[in-house]
Structures are given as structure tokens and as C-alpha cells.
Design an enzyme around this catalytic site. Structure first.
Site, PDB file in Angstrom:
ATOM      1  CD  GLU A  52      -8.770   1.027   7.430  1.00 38.35           C
ATOM      2  OE1 GLU A  52      -8.645   0.066   8.212  1.00 38.35           O
ATOM      3  OE2 GLU A  52      -8.245   2.135   7.651  1.00 38.35           O
ATOM      4  CG  HIS A  70      -5.938  -2.240   8.643  1.00 34.27           C
ATOM      5  ND1 HIS A  70      -5.995  -0.894   8.971  1.00 34.27           N
ATOM      6  CD2 HIS A  70      -4.649  -2.586   8.865  1.00 34.27           C
ATOM      7  CE1 HIS A  70      -4.815  -0.476   9.350  1.00 34.27           C
ATOM      8  NE2 HIS A  70      -3.967  -1.487   9.311  1.00 34.27           N
ATOM      9  CG  ASN A  77      -9.186  -1.371  11.575  1.00 33.09           C
ATOM     10  OD1 ASN A  77      -8.223  -2.051  11.215  1.00 33.09           O
ATOM     11  ND2 ASN A  77      -9.556  -0.270  10.935  1.00 33.09           N
ATOM     12  CG  ASP A 137      -0.333  -0.518   2.489  1.00 34.70           C
ATOM     13  OD1 ASP A 137       0.897  -0.556   2.574  1.00 34.70           O
ATOM     14  OD2 ASP A 137      -1.080  -0.867   3.411  1.00 34.70           O
TER      15      ASP A 137
END
Ligand code: F6R
Length: 240
Positions: A143, A138, A136, A67
Site C-alpha cells: 500500500e 498498490h 491507490n 500475497d
């Protein structure tokens, strides 16, 4: 999933790094997927040390990172490109032309996604993909969402991710968008090395390993991959 619970971050870095080093020794032109963040640093240190000792050469390796932030110059100190240069690529003999990143400043993210997907296919597919996990759940910057994605896409970062990563931005506001490899591209990697350390990751690790497979915890999809090696410290494993 093969799950290993180890005592220290350094031990995890050695074990995870050895997977990369041994793979490249066996297949010098391997295609390797990398992640950024705190978690992979001991792994990258081990790889750099082995290269400095002359135990391995990465000169034929091709790399793809997961990313990159949008709207951030490539050479900014907080870009993932600079992170990889500082923490790994400048310390090993990888060839600059073999290093691949998503362009977070590409004017057309769909064209950029296609370019990256084609580059991965042309390289022969990713042999070993490193993954960390967000609090979370990810992976990459996938996400929590209503559905799993396939190829790379432009994502709006969640408040949880902005809170976790904004500590690194002391000169400008943290970008709100990123380009990330999709879940499909991650799952097509032949082998996955997953690392999580620290209590803050314990809940996400529990959901990933023991929870249902759901895009609400993107990492849970790894239950469906047939070659995942998981390295955890005791804190990250504390809810298993
Ligand atoms: C970054 C990436 C992210 C991180 C995750 C954990 O390239 O892929 O999914 O792995 O946010 O980050 P750290 O290791 O800083 O806790």
C-alpha cells in the site's frame, strides 16, 4: 517499460498469457509469479485453454503468489489460494507441491517472510511476475507508504483496498491484514507482466508511468525495472 494499449480484456489476456505460455515452452521449469483479482482472469483463462489444447505443459513450473490474507483459513472461498485453485491451478497440470503461497496464518510473520524469501532463492528466483494495480497504486498488497519495502511483510490494508475487495466477502468481514511480497522481492523478478483495465485504474496508471518514483505510489518503482511489459485497455490508459 513497453506499454501496449489494446481494445479488449480478452485481447490483453491472450497477449499476457502468451508471454507465460511461450516462456514455459522455452523453459519448462520456469518460476512464475502470480497475482489474484479480476484483472488476471483472462490471462489465466488463456493459459488454461492452451494447456487443455495440449499446446503447453506446466508440469515442471514452480509458482509463487504475491500475497494472502491474514486470519482467513486457507480453504475459505475468498483466500487467494482458493482463487488460484479455482481460476488457474485446477485447470492446468501444475504439480501441487510446486505451488507456493505466503501463509497468512503463520504465528510469526518475520519467520514466514524469511521462509518465502528462501524458497524463492532456492527455486532460482522468479522468472515472470504478473502484476495488477490497486486504485491507490498498490502492487501486491504494498500500500502507499513512506518507504519502499524489501521482503514479504504483514500489512494493514488501507480503506481504499478494503472498499475495493470487501464486495467479495458476503459471509464474514474482510480481513484487515495481509501478508505480501515486498517491493524488493517484486523488483527481483527477471521479467514483469503488468495489466490494468478500467477507468478506476486510470489515475494510478498515470502516476505509475508518468509520476515521480515514490512509495506513495508503490507501482511507480516499476519505472526502475528493466523488463516490464504493460498491457492496458483504453480506459486504464485514458489519462496518459
Ligand atoms: C492481488 C494483488 C493486487 C491486485 C490489485 C488489483 O494478488 O496483487 O495488487 O492486483 O488489487 O485487483 P483487481 O484486479 O481485482 O482490480
Amino acid at each position: 517499460m513497453d506499454v501496449f494499449i489494446l481494445d479488449t480484456k480478452e485481447e490483453i489476456g491472450q497477449k499476457a498469457g502468451k508471454i507465460y505460455v511461450d516462456f514455459v515452452k522455452a523453459k519448462p521449469n520456469a518460476v512464475m509469479g502470480f497475482a489474484t483479482g479480476i484483472t488476471p482472469i483472462p490471462t489465466y483463462n488463456y493459459m488454461a485453454e492452451e494447456c487443455a489444447k495440449g499446446n503447453v505443459s506446466f508440469s515442471q513450473m514452480t509458482t509463487f503468489n504475491l500475497d494472502e490474507y491474514c486470519d482467513l483459513p486457507k480453504e475459505h472461498k475468498n483466500s487467494f489460494y482458493m482463487f488460484m485453485m479455482d481460476n488457474l491451478f485446477s485447470k492446468i497440470d501444475v504439480k501441487p507441491e510446486n505451488i507456493n503461497f505466503l501463509d497468512g496464518n503463520a504465528p510469526d510473520w518475520q519467520a514466514e517472510s524469511k521462509r518465502y524469501a528462501d524458497a524463492i532463492i532456492n527455486a532460482g528466483g522468479i522468472d515472470v511476475q504478473f502484476l495488477g494495480i490497486g486504485r491507490n497504486g498498490h502492487i501486491g498488497f504494498n500500500e502507499p507508504a513512506e518507504e519502499f519495502t524489501d521482503e514479504a511483510f504483514k500489512v494493514k490494508l488501507t480503506d481504499s483496498t478494503i472498499e475495493a475487495n470487501s464486495i467479495y466477502f458476503d459471509d464474514i468481514a474482510m480481513p484487515r491484514y495481509a501478508m505480501t511480497m515486498g517491493i524488493g522481492s517484486i523488483m527481483r523478478a527477471k521479467k514483469i507482466v503488468f495489466v490494468a483495465t478500467g477507468k478506476a485504474k486510470a489515475e494510478a496508471v498515470k502516476e505509475m508511468i508518468k509520476g515521480e518514483v515514490t512509495p506513495h505510489c508503490p507501482a511507480s518503482i516499476l519505472q526502475k525495472h528493466n523488463d516490464v511489459t504493460v498491457f492496458l485497455d483504453k480506459d486504464a490508459a485514458s489519462l496518459l
